[in-house]
Design an enzyme around this catalytic site. Structure first.
Site, PDB file in Angstrom:
ATOM      1  N   SER A  32       0.818  -1.225   0.000  1.00 16.33           N
ATOM      2  CA  SER A  32       0.000   0.000   0.000  1.00 16.33           C
ATOM      3  C   SER A  32       0.839   1.257   0.000  1.00 16.33           C
ATOM      4  O   SER A  32       1.683   1.427   0.882  1.00 16.33           O
ATOM      5  CB  SER A  32      -0.806   0.060   1.305  1.00 16.33           C
ATOM      6  OG  SER A  32      -2.112  -0.286   1.114  1.00 16.33           O
ATOM      7  N   HIS A  52      -3.852   0.619  -5.219  1.00 19.81           N
ATOM      8  CA  HIS A  52      -3.310  -0.686  -5.627  1.00 19.81           C
ATOM      9  C   HIS A  52      -3.487  -0.897  -7.127  1.00 19.81           C
ATOM     10  O   HIS A  52      -3.979  -1.938  -7.561  1.00 19.81           O
ATOM     11  CB  HIS A  52      -4.010  -1.825  -4.887  1.00 19.81           C
ATOM     12  CG  HIS A  52      -3.628  -1.936  -3.452  1.00 19.81           C
ATOM     13  ND1 HIS A  52      -2.640  -2.772  -3.001  1.00 19.81           N
ATOM     14  CD2 HIS A  52      -4.092  -1.297  -2.364  1.00 19.81           C
ATOM     15  CE1 HIS A  52      -2.528  -2.638  -1.686  1.00 19.81           C
ATOM     16  NE2 HIS A  52      -3.395  -1.754  -1.273  1.00 19.81           N
ATOM     17  N   HIS A  96      -5.807  -8.918  -2.336  1.00 18.25           N
ATOM     18  CA  HIS A  96      -6.032  -9.185  -0.907  1.00 18.25           C
ATOM     19  C   HIS A  96      -7.199 -10.147  -0.723  1.00 18.25           C
ATOM     20  O   HIS A  96      -8.186 -10.091  -1.454  1.00 18.25           O
ATOM     21  CB  HIS A  96      -6.344  -7.881  -0.162  1.00 18.25           C
ATOM     22  CG  HIS A  96      -5.199  -6.929  -0.112  1.00 18.25           C
ATOM     23  ND1 HIS A  96      -4.952  -6.029  -1.114  1.00 18.25           N
ATOM     24  CD2 HIS A  96      -4.223  -6.758   0.818  1.00 18.25           C
ATOM     25  CE1 HIS A  96      -3.870  -5.322  -0.795  1.00 18.25           C
ATOM     26  NE2 HIS A  96      -3.407  -5.744   0.366  1.00 18.25           N
ATOM     27  N   TYR A 115      -9.359 -10.014   1.576  1.00 18.53           N
ATOM     28  CA  TYR A 115     -10.585  -9.307   1.955  1.00 18.53           C
ATOM     29  C   TYR A 115     -11.384  -8.789   0.759  1.00 18.53           C
ATOM     30  O   TYR A 115     -12.522  -8.360   0.899  1.00 18.53           O
ATOM     31  CB  TYR A 115     -10.298  -8.155   2.935  1.00 18.53           C
ATOM     32  CG  TYR A 115      -9.384  -7.068   2.406  1.00 18.53           C
ATOM     33  CD1 TYR A 115      -9.788  -6.180   1.420  1.00 18.53           C
ATOM     34  CD2 TYR A 115      -8.099  -6.929   2.918  1.00 18.53           C
ATOM     35  CE1 TYR A 115      -8.947  -5.198   0.942  1.00 18.53           C
ATOM     36  CE2 TYR A 115      -7.245  -5.944   2.459  1.00 18.53           C
ATOM     37  CZ  TYR A 115      -7.677  -5.082   1.469  1.00 18.53           C
ATOM     38  OH  TYR A 115      -6.845  -4.116   0.998  1.00 18.53           O
ATOM     39  N   GLU A 116     -10.783  -8.827  -0.433  1.00 17.19           N
ATOM     40  CA  GLU A 116     -11.530  -8.399  -1.615  1.00 17.19           C
ATOM     41  C   GLU A 116     -12.554  -9.455  -2.039  1.00 17.19           C
ATOM     42  O   GLU A 116     -13.393  -9.193  -2.901  1.00 17.19           O
ATOM     43  CB  GLU A 116     -10.571  -8.113  -2.764  1.00 17.19           C
ATOM     44  CG  GLU A 116      -9.738  -6.871  -2.511  1.00 17.19           C
ATOM     45  CD  GLU A 116      -8.664  -6.677  -3.560  1.00 17.19           C
ATOM     46  OE1 GLU A 116      -8.984  -6.159  -4.635  1.00 17.19           O
ATOM     47  OE2 GLU A 116      -7.512  -7.069  -3.320  1.00 17.19           O
ATOM     48  N   ALA A 131       2.399  -2.466   4.075  1.00 18.74           N
ATOM     49  CA  ALA A 131       2.175  -1.444   5.103  1.00 18.74           C
ATOM     50  C   ALA A 131       1.567  -2.161   6.294  1.00 18.74           C
ATOM     51  O   ALA A 131       0.771  -3.086   6.123  1.00 18.74           O
ATOM     52  CB  ALA A 131       1.212  -0.395   4.562  1.00 18.74           C
ATOM     53  N   MET A 134      -2.621  -7.025   6.458  1.00 20.23           N
ATOM     54  CA  MET A 134      -3.668  -7.822   5.799  1.00 20.23           C
ATOM     55  C   MET A 134      -3.137  -8.559   4.573  1.00 20.23           C
ATOM     56  O   MET A 134      -3.907  -8.851   3.638  1.00 20.23           O
ATOM     57  CB  MET A 134      -4.827  -6.895   5.396  1.00 20.23           C
ATOM     58  CG  MET A 134      -5.369  -6.053   6.545  1.00 20.23           C
ATOM     59  SD  MET A 134      -6.594  -4.869   6.001  1.00 20.23           S
ATOM     60  CE  MET A 134      -6.742  -3.819   7.467  1.00 20.23           C
ATOM     61  N   SER A 135      -1.841  -8.826   4.552  1.00 16.11           N
ATOM     62  CA  SER A 135      -1.272  -9.472   3.357  1.00 16.11           C
ATOM     63  C   SER A 135      -0.035 -10.277   3.747  1.00 16.11           C
ATOM     64  O   SER A 135       0.196 -10.560   4.920  1.00 16.11           O
ATOM     65  CB  SER A 135      -0.865  -8.407   2.326  1.00 16.11           C
ATOM     66  OG  SER A 135       0.217  -7.645   2.827  1.00 16.11           O
ATOM     67  N   ASN A 168       1.458   3.192  10.991  1.00 15.46           N
ATOM     68  CA  ASN A 168       0.687   3.780  12.099  1.00 15.46           C
ATOM     69  C   ASN A 168       0.924   2.920  13.331  1.00 15.46           C
ATOM     70  O   ASN A 168       1.332   1.767  13.222  1.00 15.46           O
ATOM     71  CB  ASN A 168      -0.815   3.798  11.757  1.00 15.46           C
ATOM     72  CG  ASN A 168      -1.332   2.417  11.366  1.00 15.46           C
ATOM     73  OD1 ASN A 168      -1.219   2.005  10.213  1.00 15.46           O
ATOM     74  ND2 ASN A 168      -1.876   1.703  12.335  1.00 15.46           N
ATOM     75  N   HIS A 212      -7.316   4.502   6.067  1.00 15.58           N
ATOM     76  CA  HIS A 212      -6.485   4.046   4.939  1.00 15.58           C
ATOM     77  C   HIS A 212      -5.632   5.209   4.415  1.00 15.58           C
ATOM     78  O   HIS A 212      -4.481   5.027   4.018  1.00 15.58           O
ATOM     79  CB  HIS A 212      -7.416   3.504   3.841  1.00 15.58           C
ATOM     80  CG  HIS A 212      -6.700   2.938   2.650  1.00 15.58           C
ATOM     81  ND1 HIS A 212      -5.800   1.894   2.753  1.00 15.58           N
ATOM     82  CD2 HIS A 212      -6.737   3.272   1.337  1.00 15.58           C
ATOM     83  CE1 HIS A 212      -5.326   1.605   1.542  1.00 15.58           C
ATOM     84  NE2 HIS A 212      -5.871   2.431   0.667  1.00 15.58           N
TER      85      HIS A 212
HETATM   86  N1  HPA Z   1      -3.760  -2.914  10.922  1.00 12.59           N
HETATM   87  C1  HPA Z   1      -3.860  -3.758   9.873  1.00 12.59           C
HETATM   88  N2  HPA Z   1      -3.348  -3.482   8.679  1.00 12.59           N
HETATM   89  C2  HPA Z   1      -2.693  -2.311   8.535  1.00 12.59           C
HETATM   90  C3  HPA Z   1      -2.550  -1.402   9.585  1.00 12.59           C
HETATM   91  C4  HPA Z   1      -3.121  -1.710  10.837  1.00 12.59           C
HETATM   92  O1  HPA Z   1      -3.044  -0.947  11.832  1.00 12.59           O
HETATM   93  N3  HPA Z   1      -1.837  -0.354   9.088  1.00 12.59           N
HETATM   94  C5  HPA Z   1      -1.542  -0.640   7.807  1.00 12.59           C
HETATM   95  N4  HPA Z   1      -2.066  -1.826   7.446  1.00 12.59           N
END
Ligand code: HPA
Length: 276
Positions: free
Chosen positions: A31, A62, A84, A86-87, A114, A212-213, A236, A248
């Site tokens: 990301s 993406h 992903h 989740y898609e 990320a 998530m990947s 973050n 996001h």
């Molecule tokens: N959680 C899950 N996926 C993420 C995060 C998060 O805090 N930041 C970037 N991708």
């Protein structure tokens, strides 16, 4: 023949003529890190939508294409945009691109993503070398009839991330004066971010960063014998660790800010991989 294998093969055959180079390294851009492609001497680009049966990513940030070219003298294929879970795609489609890049001849898989930082020593914008991973609720992509063409039924996972590749990345980070954290990456399915209670649970499980990947891709790549390395951009602090709600956009903004350091780290590492 195995249906999943047949699909990867059909994808490969539909693009075989367009692939003019044999990539040594396959790079998956996370990301907001997609700009890395600007650092590649591009030979060809291939939109995912041009590939028969290829799952097309729907996430903003993406944009989906393979980029073939050279990082200095090293032939690479780069995924700008990944698929992903989740898609809504079946897990076999999520890892299809990795298997496809293996079929193209790539020996090394360089995964980037990320993530949210769980380790309280980490700050937004830090890079974390992925030393090991935890799969949490994402289905294992090897479930189903084993694809013998790729690998064995019960693959060893005791050293998923290649020691020599990790040492090379550490060395490059030191030379480039880029701070490099190290830790365990944990994959959840997303797409919702975690709750603070979940983050406390994940910390107890031993995770340093969450996303998530990556993990499912590493499992598929390990199965087919690729050498794997990964760097996570901690974008973050994970839920409950700061006052701010997660968005996001915040993740992408942090990734954008980290991009120049990230580019240097990836480029110099890929070049150094040549002499391994
Ligand atoms: N959680 C899950 N996926 C993420 C995060 C998060 O805090 N930041 C970037 N991708």
């Amino acid at each position: 023949m195995n249906e999943v294998y047949e699909k990867v093969k059909r994808c490969y055959e539909s693009i075989e003529d367009k692939i003019k180079i044999k990539p040594k390294v396959a790079i998956v851009l996370g990301s907001g890190l997609g700009d890395y492609a600007d650092d590649i001497r591009v030979e060809a680009e291939l939109n995912y939508s041009e590939i028969a049966e290829f799952p097309v990513s729907t996430v903003p940030g993406h944009a989906g294409k393979f980029i073939f070219g050279y990082v200095k003298d090293v032939p690479v294929v780069c995924m700008k945009g990944r698929i992903h879970y989740y898609e809504g795609y079946p897990i076999s489609d999520v890892v299809l691109p990795v298997r496809l890049m293996h079929m193209m001849g790539a020996e090394i898989l360089f995964l980037t993503n990320a993530s949210g930082g769980i380790n309280s020593d980490f700050g937004a914008g830090d890079f974390m070398l992925i030393k090991d991973h935890i799969s949490c609720f994402a289905p294992n992509p090897l479930v189903g009839k084993n694809i013998d063409e790729f690998g064995t039924r019960f693959p060893d996972m005791s050293q998923i991330y290649d020691r020599k590749l990790m040492d090379t990345i550490r060395h490059v980070a030191r030379e480039q004066e880029i701070t490099l954290r190290e830790g365990i990456y944990l994959q959840l399915t997303g797409p919702s971010f975690e709750s603070p209670a979940e983050i406390r649970m994940l910390r107890t499980l031993g995770a340093d960063a969450v996303g998530m990947s990556t993990v499912v891709e590493a499992i598929a790549a390990n199965h087919c014998g690729m050498k794997i390395c990964g760097i996570s951009c901690v974008c973050n602090l994970a839920a409950g660790m700061s006052e701010n709600p997660l968005t996001h956009e915040e993740v992408q903004e942090a990734a954008n800010q980290a991009a120049p350091r990230f580019k240097r780290l990836i480029t110099e590492s890929v070049v150094a991989f040549q002499s391994i």
